[in-house]
Design a protein around this motif. Structure first.
Motif, PDB file in Angstrom:
ATOM      1  N   ILE A 157       0.864  -1.183   0.000  1.00  0.00           N
ATOM      2  CA  ILE A 157       0.000   0.000   0.000  1.00  0.00           C
ATOM      3  C   ILE A 157       0.896   1.227   0.000  1.00  0.00           C
ATOM      4  O   ILE A 157       1.703   1.425   0.910  1.00  0.00           O
ATOM      5  N   ALA A 158       0.772   2.023  -1.044  1.00  0.00           N
ATOM      6  CA  ALA A 158       1.538   3.267  -1.162  1.00  0.00           C
ATOM      7  C   ALA A 158       0.552   4.431  -1.157  1.00  0.00           C
ATOM      8  O   ALA A 158      -0.367   4.474  -1.978  1.00  0.00           O
ATOM      9  N   ARG A 159       0.743   5.347  -0.220  1.00  0.00           N
ATOM     10  CA  ARG A 159      -0.189   6.483  -0.131  1.00  0.00           C
ATOM     11  C   ARG A 159       0.582   7.796  -0.059  1.00  0.00           C
ATOM     12  O   ARG A 159       1.696   7.862   0.450  1.00  0.00           O
ATOM     13  N   GLU A 160      -0.026   8.839  -0.610  1.00  0.00           N
ATOM     14  CA  GLU A 160       0.545  10.181  -0.561  1.00  0.00           C
ATOM     15  C   GLU A 160       1.989  10.212  -1.082  1.00  0.00           C
ATOM     16  O   GLU A 160       2.870  10.837  -0.462  1.00  0.00           O
ATOM     17  N   LEU A 161       2.243   9.556  -2.187  1.00  0.00           N
ATOM     18  CA  LEU A 161       3.591   9.473  -2.732  1.00  0.00           C
ATOM     19  C   LEU A 161       4.174  10.854  -3.003  1.00  0.00           C
ATOM     20  O   LEU A 161       3.500  11.727  -3.548  1.00  0.00           O
ATOM     21  N   THR A 162       5.409  11.056  -2.624  1.00  0.00           N
ATOM     22  CA  THR A 162       6.222  12.279  -2.753  1.00  0.00           C
ATOM     23  C   THR A 162       5.746  13.411  -1.855  1.00  0.00           C
ATOM     24  O   THR A 162       6.330  14.486  -1.880  1.00  0.00           O
ATOM     25  N   LYS A 163       4.710  13.188  -1.055  1.00  0.00           N
ATOM     26  CA  LYS A 163       4.187  14.233  -0.183  1.00  0.00           C
ATOM     27  C   LYS A 163       4.711  14.051   1.248  1.00  0.00           C
ATOM     28  O   LYS A 163       5.422  13.103   1.552  1.00  0.00           O
ATOM     29  N   LEU A 164       4.324  14.944   2.126  1.00  0.00           N
ATOM     30  CA  LEU A 164       4.824  14.964   3.499  1.00  0.00           C
ATOM     31  C   LEU A 164       4.557  13.654   4.231  1.00  0.00           C
ATOM     32  O   LEU A 164       5.405  13.166   4.978  1.00  0.00           O
ATOM     33  N   HIS A 165       3.384  13.083   4.029  1.00  0.00           N
ATOM     34  CA  HIS A 165       2.996  11.877   4.767  1.00  0.00           C
ATOM     35  C   HIS A 165       3.091  10.624   3.888  1.00  0.00           C
ATOM     36  O   HIS A 165       2.301   9.682   4.066  1.00  0.00           O
ATOM     37  N   GLU A 166       4.059  10.606   2.999  1.00  0.00           N
ATOM     38  CA  GLU A 166       4.259   9.438   2.150  1.00  0.00           C
ATOM     39  C   GLU A 166       4.431   8.175   2.996  1.00  0.00           C
ATOM     40  O   GLU A 166       5.191   8.145   3.957  1.00  0.00           O
ATOM     41  N   THR A 167       3.695   7.128   2.613  1.00  0.00           N
ATOM     42  CA  THR A 167       3.758   5.851   3.320  1.00  0.00           C
ATOM     43  C   THR A 167       3.784   4.725   2.288  1.00  0.00           C
ATOM     44  O   THR A 167       2.940   4.683   1.398  1.00  0.00           O
ATOM     45  N   ILE A 168       4.749   3.813   2.416  1.00  0.00           N
ATOM     46  CA  ILE A 168       4.825   2.645   1.540  1.00  0.00           C
ATOM     47  C   ILE A 168       5.012   1.429   2.436  1.00  0.00           C
ATOM     48  O   ILE A 168       6.052   1.273   3.074  1.00  0.00           O
ATOM     49  N   VAL A 169       3.994   0.587   2.509  1.00  0.00           N
ATOM     50  CA  VAL A 169       4.005  -0.556   3.419  1.00  0.00           C
ATOM     51  C   VAL A 169       3.859  -1.845   2.619  1.00  0.00           C
ATOM     52  O   VAL A 169       2.902  -2.006   1.861  1.00  0.00           O
ATOM     53  N   LYS A 170       4.805  -2.758   2.804  1.00  0.00           N
ATOM     54  CA  LYS A 170       4.710  -4.085   2.199  1.00  0.00           C
ATOM     55  C   LYS A 170       4.385  -5.092   3.300  1.00  0.00           C
ATOM     56  O   LYS A 170       5.096  -5.197   4.292  1.00  0.00           O
ATOM     57  N   THR A 171       3.297  -5.838   3.114  1.00  0.00           N
ATOM     58  CA  THR A 171       2.869  -6.792   4.122  1.00  0.00           C
ATOM     59  C   THR A 171       1.921  -7.798   3.480  1.00  0.00           C
ATOM     60  O   THR A 171       1.763  -7.811   2.254  1.00  0.00           O
ATOM     61  N   SER A 172       1.282  -8.636   4.276  1.00  0.00           N
ATOM     62  CA  SER A 172       0.285  -9.565   3.734  1.00  0.00           C
ATOM     63  C   SER A 172      -1.053  -8.837   3.600  1.00  0.00           C
ATOM     64  O   SER A 172      -1.294  -7.817   4.262  1.00  0.00           O
ATOM     65  N   LEU A 173      -1.919  -9.374   2.763  1.00  0.00           N
ATOM     66  CA  LEU A 173      -3.244  -8.773   2.597  1.00  0.00           C
ATOM     67  C   LEU A 173      -3.986  -8.743   3.927  1.00  0.00           C
ATOM     68  O   LEU A 173      -4.633  -7.744   4.270  1.00  0.00           O
ATOM     69  N   GLY A 174      -3.894  -9.822   4.706  1.00  0.00           N
ATOM     70  CA  GLY A 174      -4.578  -9.860   5.992  1.00  0.00           C
ATOM     71  C   GLY A 174      -4.097  -8.775   6.935  1.00  0.00           C
ATOM     72  O   GLY A 174      -4.900  -8.092   7.578  1.00  0.00           O
ATOM     73  N   ASN A 175      -2.777  -8.587   7.014  1.00  0.00           N
ATOM     74  CA  ASN A 175      -2.231  -7.538   7.875  1.00  0.00           C
ATOM     75  C   ASN A 175      -2.577  -6.152   7.364  1.00  0.00           C
ATOM     76  O   ASN A 175      -2.843  -5.232   8.152  1.00  0.00           O
ATOM     77  N   ALA A 176      -2.562  -5.989   6.054  1.00  0.00           N
ATOM     78  CA  ALA A 176      -2.898  -4.685   5.465  1.00  0.00           C
ATOM     79  C   ALA A 176      -4.340  -4.313   5.772  1.00  0.00           C
ATOM     80  O   ALA A 176      -4.644  -3.159   6.112  1.00  0.00           O
ATOM     81  N   LEU A 177      -5.222  -5.277   5.677  1.00  0.00           N
ATOM     82  CA  LEU A 177      -6.633  -5.028   5.971  1.00  0.00           C
ATOM     83  C   LEU A 177      -6.819  -4.599   7.420  1.00  0.00           C
ATOM     84  O   LEU A 177      -7.535  -3.632   7.719  1.00  0.00           O
ATOM     85  N   GLU A 178      -6.142  -5.288   8.321  1.00  0.00           N
ATOM     86  CA  GLU A 178      -6.216  -4.936   9.744  1.00  0.00           C
ATOM     87  C   GLU A 178      -5.647  -3.544   9.989  1.00  0.00           C
ATOM     88  O   GLU A 178      -6.206  -2.744  10.758  1.00  0.00           O
TER      89      GLU A 178
END
Length: 284
Positions: free
Chosen positions: A188-209
């Motif tokens: 899940i990559a959110r707000e790319l290149t912005k102040l709160h950029e977040t890139i998380v690699k995990t399992s679908l189950g963990n991402a959903l939680e």
């Protein structure tokens, strides 16, 4: 075509950080006669930042057929036009295709000015295979259509990528969790290149939680990347022709839910697998 005709420049703009624009893009935006923008108010911020004062015209989903015809006439008259979207590379889940097609069909030059693209940026930092991948744009708005889409992708062995809005990211992951194995790796990559950029690699189950429990993970603009199925997983997801025929007969008389429940009782096949097959058959 006469050399007196203008050129259409397809110009990539930053997806967040205003510094992510090329010198060439700035030069082109300063030189052209017109800049066709998805949202002129949004683009003005970028132009003001770089001291660009060229005339802006609007080209968005609601007016692009009419606006494209007007712009083609200007190009034929010798004016040059730059096409930009709100962010990133035009045409990728953004307006502009009718204009580019119209200009190409007229035999005029279309010149790409490359730069930022959200899904390419996310893919470069995701840690998922990049040799073969597919970009799917924005997902359907309804749950049933999303589940049908996920059923089509569950057996794909290549990385696949889609965009999602903050309003639907949780619902999309929940629908995905009903179709895609919860152990599958996603990013899940959110707000790319912005102040709160977040890139998380995990399992679908963990991402959903994570998205369910953390409100911040439901804010911003999202790129979601999903690892392809392993070859062994792909083979395991295939039902027999006999099971498929049974499901097809049941679907003629029952709802998907009832047909799947009955098929599970008769065949002993896992409910998730039959549900995926039922969605695909129903779409046919």
């Amino acid at each position: 075509m006469s050399s007196e005709c203008g050129k259409l420049y397809v110009v990539a703009t930053p997806i967040g950080n205003l510094a992510d624009i090329s010198f060439r893009a700035v030069d082109i935006l300063k030189q052209v006669d017109l800049i066709a923008a998805e949202d002129t108010r949004h683009v003005k911020k970028l132009l003001q930042h770089y001291g660009i004062t060229n005339k802006l015209v609007s080209l968005h989903q609601q007016n692009e057929d009419k606006a494209s015809s007007v712009l083609l006439k200007k190009l034929l008259a010798g004016q040059s036009v730059a096409l930009v979207s709100d962010a990133g590379t035009p045409l990728l889940s953004d307006p502009g295709m009718p204009l580019v097609k119209m200009v190409k069909d007229a035999g005029l030059d279309v010149v790409p000015i490359p730069g930022a693209c959200a899904f390419i940026a996310a893919l470069s930092a995701a840690g998922l295979p990049v040799t073969r991948f597919s970009f799917e744009g924005f997902l359907p708005r309804t749950s049933s259509a999303r589940k049908a889409f996920f059923s089509e992708k569950v057996m794909s062995t290549r990385t696949w990528i889609f965009y999602e809005s903050c309003h639907r990211i949780l619902a999309s992951l929940q629908d995905m969790g009903e179709i895609i194995p919860l152990g599958r790796s996603i990013v899940i990559a959110r707000e790319l290149t912005k102040l709160h950029e977040t890139i998380v690699k995990t399992s679908l189950g963990n991402a959903l939680e994570m998205v369910e429990q953390n409100e911040n993970m439901r804010k911003g603009e999202f790129v979601v990347l999903v690892d392809g199925a392993a070859v062994a997983d792909k083979k395991a997801q295939i039902i027999t022709a006999e099971q498929g025929n049974l499901l097809r007969v049941l679907l003629r008389e029952c709802s998907i839910k009832t047909a799947v429940t009955m098929a599970v009782e008769i065949t002993g096949v896992k409910k998730k697998l039959l549900y995926q097959a039922a969605l695909a058959l129903d779409k046919e």
